[in-house]
Design a protein around this motif. Structure first.
Motif, PDB file in Angstrom:
ATOM      1  N   GLY A  94       0.773  -1.120   0.202  1.00 29.05           N
ATOM      2  CA  GLY A  94       0.051   0.131  -0.048  1.00 29.05           C
ATOM      3  C   GLY A  94       0.844   1.230  -0.341  1.00 29.05           C
ATOM      4  N   GLU A  95      -0.248   2.250   0.130  1.00 27.35           N
ATOM      5  CA  GLU A  95       0.884   3.621   0.163  1.00 27.35           C
ATOM      6  C   GLU A  95       1.399   3.847   1.442  1.00 27.35           C
ATOM      7  N   CYS A  96       2.994   4.843   1.862  1.00 27.21           N
ATOM      8  CA  CYS A  96       2.844   5.417   2.536  1.00 27.21           C
ATOM      9  C   CYS A  96       1.870   5.874   3.263  1.00 27.21           C
ATOM     10  N   VAL A 108      13.068   5.157  11.058  1.00 25.09           N
ATOM     11  CA  VAL A 108      13.014   4.807  10.028  1.00 25.09           C
ATOM     12  C   VAL A 108      13.976   4.714   9.412  1.00 25.09           C
ATOM     13  N   TYR A 109      13.777   4.488   8.216  1.00 25.15           N
ATOM     14  CA  TYR A 109      14.322   4.463   6.468  1.00 25.15           C
ATOM     15  C   TYR A 109      13.879   4.880   5.629  1.00 25.15           C
ATOM     16  N   ILE A 110      14.521   5.732   4.796  1.00 25.02           N
ATOM     17  CA  ILE A 110      13.261   5.613   3.392  1.00 25.02           C
ATOM     18  C   ILE A 110      14.594   6.147   2.867  1.00 25.02           C
ATOM     19  N   ASP A 111      14.152   5.265   0.997  1.00 24.05           N
ATOM     20  CA  ASP A 111      14.620   5.787   0.215  1.00 24.05           C
ATOM     21  C   ASP A 111      13.384   6.360  -1.356  1.00 24.05           C
ATOM     22  N   PRO A 112      12.740   6.983  -0.685  1.00 24.93           N
ATOM     23  CA  PRO A 112      11.941   7.113  -1.984  1.00 24.93           C
ATOM     24  C   PRO A 112      12.194   7.214  -3.229  1.00 24.93           C
ATOM     25  N   PRO A 113      10.946   7.603  -3.943  1.00 21.89           N
ATOM     26  CA  PRO A 113      11.778   7.703  -5.394  1.00 21.89           C
ATOM     27  C   PRO A 113      11.895   9.295  -5.060  1.00 21.89           C
ATOM     28  N   ASP A 144      18.023  -8.649  -7.444  1.00 22.21           N
ATOM     29  CA  ASP A 144      17.418  -7.910  -9.150  1.00 22.21           C
ATOM     30  C   ASP A 144      16.779  -6.582  -8.249  1.00 22.21           C
ATOM     31  N   TYR A 145      16.693  -5.879  -7.811  1.00 20.80           N
ATOM     32  CA  TYR A 145      16.114  -4.849  -7.941  1.00 20.80           C
ATOM     33  C   TYR A 145      16.140  -3.702  -8.511  1.00 20.80           C
ATOM     34  N   VAL A 146      15.566  -3.104  -9.295  1.00 21.95           N
ATOM     35  CA  VAL A 146      16.712  -2.135 -10.230  1.00 21.95           C
ATOM     36  C   VAL A 146      16.928  -0.715  -9.213  1.00 21.95           C
ATOM     37  N   ASP A 206      10.455   0.734   7.070  1.00 19.78           N
ATOM     38  CA  ASP A 206      10.652   1.064   5.805  1.00 19.78           C
ATOM     39  C   ASP A 206       9.340   2.095   4.631  1.00 19.78           C
ATOM     40  N   PHE A 207       9.376   2.481   4.326  1.00 21.28           N
ATOM     41  CA  PHE A 207       7.642   3.234   3.802  1.00 21.28           C
ATOM     42  C   PHE A 207       8.023   3.065   2.752  1.00 21.28           C
ATOM     43  N   PHE A 208       9.289   2.921   1.707  1.00 27.19           N
ATOM     44  CA  PHE A 208       9.288   2.781   0.190  1.00 27.19           C
ATOM     45  C   PHE A 208      10.739   1.361   0.756  1.00 27.19           C
ATOM     46  N   GLY A 209      10.127   0.253   0.585  1.00 24.69           N
ATOM     47  CA  GLY A 209      10.893  -1.097   0.899  1.00 24.69           C
ATOM     48  C   GLY A 209      11.507  -1.157  -0.612  1.00 24.69           C
ATOM     49  N   GLY A 210      10.829  -1.423  -1.316  1.00 18.22           N
ATOM     50  CA  GLY A 210      11.814  -1.878  -2.429  1.00 18.22           C
ATOM     51  C   GLY A 210      11.983  -2.896  -2.305  1.00 18.22           C
ATOM     52  N   SER A 211      12.852  -3.517  -2.524  1.00 16.84           N
ATOM     53  CA  SER A 211      13.602  -4.515  -2.564  1.00 16.84           C
ATOM     54  C   SER A 211      14.170  -5.677  -1.067  1.00 16.84           C
ATOM     55  N   GLY A 212      13.166  -4.677  -0.229  1.00 15.91           N
ATOM     56  CA  GLY A 212      13.609  -4.914   0.954  1.00 15.91           C
ATOM     57  C   GLY A 212      14.760  -5.464   1.823  1.00 15.91           C
ATOM     58  N   VAL A 213      15.369  -4.267   1.402  1.00 12.69           N
ATOM     59  CA  VAL A 213      16.920  -4.248   2.651  1.00 12.69           C
ATOM     60  C   VAL A 213      17.032  -4.324   3.933  1.00 12.69           C
ATOM     61  N   THR A 214      16.200  -3.102   3.539  1.00  3.53           N
ATOM     62  CA  THR A 214      16.017  -2.875   5.034  1.00  3.53           C
ATOM     63  C   THR A 214      15.203  -3.709   6.514  1.00  3.53           C
ATOM     64  N   ASP A 231       5.447  -1.202   1.057  1.00  9.11           N
ATOM     65  CA  ASP A 231       5.610  -0.633  -0.528  1.00  9.11           C
ATOM     66  C   ASP A 231       4.225  -0.753  -1.958  1.00  9.11           C
ATOM     67  N   ILE A 232       4.220   0.293  -2.770  1.00 11.95           N
ATOM     68  CA  ILE A 232       2.942  -0.040  -3.117  1.00 11.95           C
ATOM     69  C   ILE A 232       3.057  -0.848  -4.402  1.00 11.95           C
ATOM     70  N   GLY A 233       4.498  -1.262  -4.712  1.00 11.46           N
ATOM     71  CA  GLY A 233       4.646  -2.438  -5.745  1.00 11.46           C
ATOM     72  C   GLY A 233       4.370  -3.675  -5.386  1.00 11.46           C
ATOM     73  N   ILE A 234       3.535  -5.640  -6.126  1.00 10.54           N
ATOM     74  CA  ILE A 234       3.766  -5.478  -6.109  1.00 10.54           C
ATOM     75  C   ILE A 234       4.575  -6.260  -6.752  1.00 10.54           C
ATOM     76  N   ASN A 235       5.588  -6.129  -7.123  1.00  8.33           N
ATOM     77  CA  ASN A 235       7.360  -6.456  -7.201  1.00  8.33           C
ATOM     78  C   ASN A 235       8.375  -6.659  -6.255  1.00  8.33           C
ATOM     79  N   SER A 236       8.263  -5.597  -5.631  1.00  8.80           N
ATOM     80  CA  SER A 236       8.369  -4.481  -3.888  1.00  8.80           C
ATOM     81  C   SER A 236       7.874  -5.937  -3.601  1.00  8.80           C
ATOM     82  N   VAL A 237       6.613  -6.172  -3.222  1.00 16.37           N
ATOM     83  CA  VAL A 237       6.423  -6.920  -1.463  1.00 16.37           C
ATOM     84  C   VAL A 237       6.517  -8.408  -2.233  1.00 16.37           C
TER      85      VAL A 237
HETATM   86  C1  LIG Z   1      14.500   3.787  -5.037  1.00 14.79           C
HETATM   87  S1  LIG Z   1      12.819   2.522  -4.437  1.00 14.79           S
HETATM   88  C2  LIG Z   1      13.431   1.806  -2.483  1.00 14.79           C
HETATM   89  C3  LIG Z   1      14.979   1.043  -2.894  1.00 14.79           C
HETATM   90  C4  LIG Z   1      15.295   0.642  -2.082  1.00 14.79           C
HETATM   91  N1  LIG Z   1      15.937   1.211  -0.670  1.00 14.79           N
HETATM   92  C5  LIG Z   1      15.905  -0.942  -1.849  1.00 14.79           C
HETATM   93  O1  LIG Z   1      17.380  -0.863  -1.424  1.00 14.79           O
HETATM   94  O2  LIG Z   1      15.808  -1.900  -2.184  1.00 14.79           O
HETATM   95  C6  LIG Z   1      11.584   3.443  -3.988  1.00 14.79           C
HETATM   96  C7  LIG Z   1      10.281   2.393  -3.807  1.00 14.79           C
HETATM   97  O3  LIG Z   1       9.049   3.068  -3.625  1.00 14.79           O
HETATM   98  C8  LIG Z   1       8.353   2.679  -3.800  1.00 14.79           C
HETATM   99  N2  LIG Z   1       6.621   3.895  -3.777  1.00 14.79           N
HETATM  100  C9  LIG Z   1       6.751   4.622  -4.381  1.00 14.79           C
HETATM  101  N3  LIG Z   1       5.630   5.332  -4.770  1.00 14.79           N
HETATM  102  C10 LIG Z   1       5.483   5.189  -2.415  1.00 14.79           C
HETATM  103  C11 LIG Z   1       4.421   5.596  -2.171  1.00 14.79           C
HETATM  104  N4  LIG Z   1       3.155   6.445  -2.223  1.00 14.79           N
HETATM  105  N5  LIG Z   1       3.821   4.729  -1.319  1.00 14.79           N
HETATM  106  C12 LIG Z   1       4.987   2.961  -1.066  1.00 14.79           C
HETATM  107  N6  LIG Z   1       5.503   3.363  -1.523  1.00 14.79           N
HETATM  108  C13 LIG Z   1       6.651   3.915  -2.646  1.00 14.79           C
HETATM  109  C14 LIG Z   1       7.988   1.953  -5.351  1.00 14.79           C
HETATM  110  O4  LIG Z   1       8.153   1.349  -5.767  1.00 14.79           O
HETATM  111  C15 LIG Z   1      10.026   1.621  -5.188  1.00 14.79           C
HETATM  112  O5  LIG Z   1       9.552   0.050  -5.100  1.00 14.79           O
END
Ligand SMILES: C[S@@+](CC[C@H](N)C(=O)[O-])C[C@H]1O[C@@H](n2cnc3c(N)ncnc32)[C@H](O)[C@@H]1O
Length: 617
Positions: free
Chosen positions: A68-70, A87-92, A290-292, A316-324, A339-345
């Motif tokens: 879901g969204e942050c 909290v660690y976040i690495d948002p777009p 292999d997460y971008v 981590d509210f923008f968790g991506g690959s799940g590193v945190t 995370d918002i994306g199925i691929n991240s989850v």
């Molecule tokens: C830069 S990546 C994070 C990478 C992560 N730190 C890692 O090492 O794998 C940003 C992530 O934020 C997610 N994202 C974008 N908008 C979001 C939102 N509103 N709420 C939650 N996640 C979001 C994207 O799907 C993406 O996986």
């Protein structure tokens, strides 16, 4: 529709972010639309219905993966009274890029052994693959800052009093966010700007500039009472004269013969410049996950060790690959990955299972995560609205138009799922439609169609239209969720199951005979069409389609409710099996086995869509 709105209006802070704003009751960073964000923050965080979709292991630590969204995740946590310690976040980053995932066609079990030999020497680039968009990072500054302001306020509202927040950004937008953070957390609570320097980036000689090879991470605390464990780095061993203070004056320590005594050092306190290589494609970590936009575990290790203790909750509210979450687990902390994306989850889930973690997966029904990710949902939506066509003569506010003999060309507004602030049709948005967007429409327009996801009070909006729409144009409101429901179509699968009496293995066996995934095949068709146009090789899929499978799993506990994997096989991009999180050097033979009688079968295709099939009655 949001169940309710959870308050998170920031309290006024002491200190100053910009001279002369002592009380912090007004926004310090002023830009177009800044007040709209304040209105939304005043309304509260939307709390949506939440569904537990999977349990992994005995989740004694209440670890969570939230799809879901942050903002919606924070509403959920706040409503439940959950406070996080770090909290660690690495948002777009507002980098102007679209991020895509490479999707690899797997080996077909029937051909696996034969082609394995031939392909053994191939590198990842030579495997059959195509790309799929995961998330876009294209914003205008104001929209980004509004969005970030709401997210940071929401995150602050779930941080414990001793918590720290690390916000990972770079030159694109990071300096503006620093000012936002001063405003939200207080300049007095700013602790460090950490420079992450990755010297392994290859300079681009075509760009006559200094190569950008650093990001920065802003560290703030919620209060003065923070947790911080000093970190050390290894240095070349060296000797230094031992010193002591006598009457406040520094002096060397000497032995009884007057010789200066030395001590050896091989560590020094970590400073704010961190030299950690970024994850090159060839690194083991990158190759496996292999997460971008994946960040190195070494980076998170420093952060988690410095600002939390064992047993604490790291989010981590923008968790991506799940590193945190992965590093938190390794260091004995609890985690919340959102995370918002199925691929991240899925990536985080599979990574954490391999790390032996136990957790629950929750899905927030926030209207954004209906399909794989918001980009793909938007693309799909446009194809599902019957008759919707691009209409170049209209302003880009309108997604296109529908033409019919009675009403002529009707402009269509669709909320942008990539911008959560447009999801709610409220009086502010309706006013904008009537006052700003409709006056520019062609004179012969008879009707506009406005799609919405959330609406607090339909009657209030209808009354508002009646009182304020002084044109002859009819405004038709339509619920987008009715269309979104159509998006989810299961893959078709043929399989047989029974007791594995004739096998070397005891228990139960499910054999997959065939899978047809329209969703994947359509992507492959698009790819093939482009390849034909560009004279490139196309991708061919076999009759049984088994090379489109990434994961198969069996649930022997229940045939409804949250999923529980009792047996699981993931097929990696080279075709090797990962069995219940453990890597093997075997290829998949098309079957999966369980000790107990399986009640449900789950198949995940290579694009990440999951279908569940009930076995037996
Ligand atoms: C830069 S990546 C994070 C990478 C992560 N730190 C890692 O090492 O794998 C940003 C992530 O934020 C997610 N994202 C974008 N908008 C979001 C939102 N509103 N709420 C939650 N996640 C979001 C994207 O799907 C993406 O996986």
């Amino acid at each position: 529709m949001a169940v309710k709105y959870v308050p998170y209006y920031p309290e006024p802070l002491e200190g100053q972010a910009i001279l002369d704003n002592f009380s912090r009751t007004r926004r310090t960073l002023k830009y177009r639309d800044a007040n709209r964000a304040i209105e939304r923050v005043k309304r509260g965080m939307p709390l949506y219905e939440t569904l537990k979709v999977e349990t992994v292991g005995e989740n004694k630590n209440d670890n969570l993966i939230i799809r879901g969204e942050c903002l919606s995740a924070c509403a959920y946590l706040k409503d439940r009274g959950v406070k996080v310690d770090l909290v660690y976040i690495d948002p777009p980053f507002a980098s102007g890029a679209d991020y895509a995932k490479k999707i690899y066609i797997r080996r077909n079990p029937e051909l696996a052994e034969a082609i394995a030999k031939a392909e053994a020497e191939l590198n990842d680039e030579e495997l059959q693959n195509f790309e799929e968009k995961m998330y876009g990072d294209i914003w205008d500054k104001e929209r980004y800052l509004n969005w970030m302001y709401e997210n940071l306020c929401a995150i602050k509202s779930v941080m414990s009093e001793t918590a720290s927040i690390y916000v990972h950004l770079d030159w694109h937008i990071g300096h503006y966010v620093k000012i936002l953070m001063d405003e939200i957390f207080g300049e007095d609570n700013f602790r460090n700007e950490i420079i992450w320097h990755y010297a392994n980036k290859i300079p681009d000689k075509r760009k006559p500039l200094f190569t950008n090879c650093s990001d920065f991470i802003l560290l703030y605390n919620k209060s003065n009472d923070q947790i911080f464990n000093i970190q050390y780095k290894q240095i070349k061993p060296h000797k230094r004269a031992k010193e002591t203070k006598i009457n406040g004056v520094k002096q060397s320590v000497r032995d009884e013969n007057g010789n200066v005594l030395y001590e050896e050092f091989d560590q020094s306190m970590l400073d704010n410049v961190w030299n950690i290589p970024s994850l090159a494609g060839s690194s083991k970590e990158k190759h496996e996950i292999d997460y971008v936009t994946q960040k190195p575990e070494a980076l998170l290790e420093r952060i988690i060790k410095a600002s939390s203790n064992e047993g604490m909750i790291v989010a981590d509210f923008f968790g991506g690959s799940g590193v945190t979450a992965a590093v938190a687990t390794k260091l004995g902390r609890k985690f919340i990955h959102c995370d918002i994306g199925i691929n991240s989850v899925q990536t985080a889930r599979d990574r954490l299972i391999a790390n032996g973690a136990a957790f629950d997966i929750l899905e927030i029904k926030d209207g954004v995560t209906f399909y794989r990710n918001p980009i793909q949902t938007m693309e799909k939506l446009k194809t599902l609205i019957t008759g919707l066509k691009n209409e170049d003569s209209l302003d880009k506010f309108w997604e296109g138009a529908i033409e019919d003999p009675k009403k002529g060309v009707s402009p269509v507004y669709i909320p942008n799922l990539l911008d959560s602030s447009t999801r709610l049709l409220d009086l502010v948005l309706m006013n904008r439609i009537i006052k700003e967007a409709m006056p520019d429409l062609p004179e012969d327009t008879k009707r506009v169609i406005v799609y919405y996801i959330d609406i607090i009070d339909l009657k209030e909006i209808e009354d508002f239209i009646r009182d304020n729409n002084d044109t002859l144009i009819e405004i038709e409101l339509r619920d987008l969720k009715e269309i979104l429901d159509e998006i989810v179509v299961e893959d078709y699968a043929e399989y047989t199951f029974g007791e594995a009496s004739d096998e070397l293995v005891s228990g139960w066996r499910v054999k997959i005979d065939k899978i047809i995934s329209d969703r994947v095949l359509r992507r492959i068709d698009e790819y093939n069409q482009k390849s034909i146009d560009n004279d490139k090789a196309t991708i061919k899929i076999s009759q049984n389609g088994l090379e489109l499978i990434e994961l198969v799993a069996l649930d022997c506990v229940s045939n409804e409710g949250a999923w529980h994997s009792d047996a699981e096989i993931k097929i990696d991009k080279l075709g090797y099996m990962i069995k219940n999180g453990v890597k093997t050097k075997d290829f998949w033979n098309g079957s999966i086995y369980s000790e107990k009688k399986p009640l449900r079968l789950k198949i995940r295709n290579i694009c990440g869509d999951e279908s569940v099939y009930k076995l037996g009655d």
